[in-house]
Design an enzyme around this catalytic site. Structure first.
Site, short mmCIF file in Angstrom:
data_model
loop_
_atom_site.label_atom_id
_atom_site.label_comp_id
_atom_site.label_asym_id
_atom_site.label_seq_id
_atom_site.Cartn_x
_atom_site.Cartn_y
_atom_site.Cartn_z
N THR A 54 0.84 -1.19 0.00
CA THR A 54 0.00 0.00 0.00
C THR A 54 0.88 1.24 0.00
O THR A 54 1.94 1.27 0.65
CB THR A 54 -0.95 0.05 1.22
N GLU A 55 0.42 2.24 -0.72
CA GLU A 55 1.18 3.48 -0.89
C GLU A 55 1.48 4.15 0.44
O GLU A 55 2.50 4.83 0.59
CB GLU A 55 0.37 4.41 -1.79
N ASN A 56 0.59 3.99 1.44
CA ASN A 56 0.79 4.66 2.72
C ASN A 56 1.71 3.89 3.68
O ASN A 56 1.86 4.27 4.83
CB ASN A 56 -0.55 4.96 3.40
#
Length: 218
Positions: A54-56
């Site tokens: 996930t990008e976060n």
């Protein structure tokens, strides 16, 4: 060799997510974009051994969380509550982007407003006054992943094709899209050739009438 296939009905979002999940190679590292792509996590099997990024800042994301599984501190980039799989890890946002930009993701699955016949992607801005003001991580994902796949509806609300000769919306990435999954068909983009792998609730001939350039049958 890819062979042409069809079904009598169109694919709803969940059925489309199942098709995408089944196409992901065992052991792949994958990022799922905001919107329809997040559903893919619900259909990956343990045997596939796919690791979701996930990008976060998370590796090892599991399916979407429901009920008592929900932890408000555990979300994906689309702010949807998710589960974690054994061995999941967390890291700084900058490290996450280094993974994206460094070619460490095998596949990213993104939504789109338009995809051109050359595989150019537009998925962040339509020009609307209230649209998202910046491209975010979509550009890094589209260009950094080894393969970029798109999940979208084939047509806009006014019936225009989202598969286009040339983008009319701001570009996210050039020549990056390899596959397009829609409710009516799955398309493979191969050096300017757009090959229809399967049709759903429509015929190849009907599909050709909806898309503004020549299609090929697998």
């Amino acid at each position: 060799m890819t062979t042409f296939a069809s079904t009598d009905t169109t694919l709803d979002k969940n059925a489309l997510a199942q098709v995408v999940a089944a196409d992901i190679a065992p052991g792949a590292f994958v990022n799922l974009g905001i919107g329809q792509p997040t559903l893919v996590s619900n259909y990956l099997t343990v045997d596939q051994g796919v690791t979701l990024h996930t990008e976060n800042g998370m590796l090892g994301m599991g399916p979407q969380a429901t009920g008592d599984q929900i932890d408000e501190d555990l979300i994906n980039a689309g702010k949807i509550p998710v589960t974690e799989l054994p061995g999941a890890s967390y890291f700084h946002h900058a490290d996450s982007f280094a993974m994206m930009r460094g070619g460490h993701l095998d596949v990213c699955v993104l939504g789109a407003f338009q995809v051109s016949r050359e595989g150019d992607l537009a998925n962040w801005h339509t020009g609307a006054p209230d649209a998202i003001p910046a491209v975010g991580g979509a550009m890094d994902l589209a260009i950094g992943a080894k393969e970029t796949w798109v999940m979208m509806t084939l047509l806009t609300k006014d019936g225009s094709s989202k598969l286009v000769d040339t983008l009319t919306y701001p570009v996210t990435g050039l020549g990056c899209v390899k596959r397009v999954y829609t409710e009516q068909a799955v398309f493979l983009i191969e050096e300017g050739r757009v090959v229809v792998r399967s049709t759903h609730g429509t015929t190849f001939e009907e599909l050709q009438e909806k898309v503004p350039f020549a299609l090929e049958r697998a």
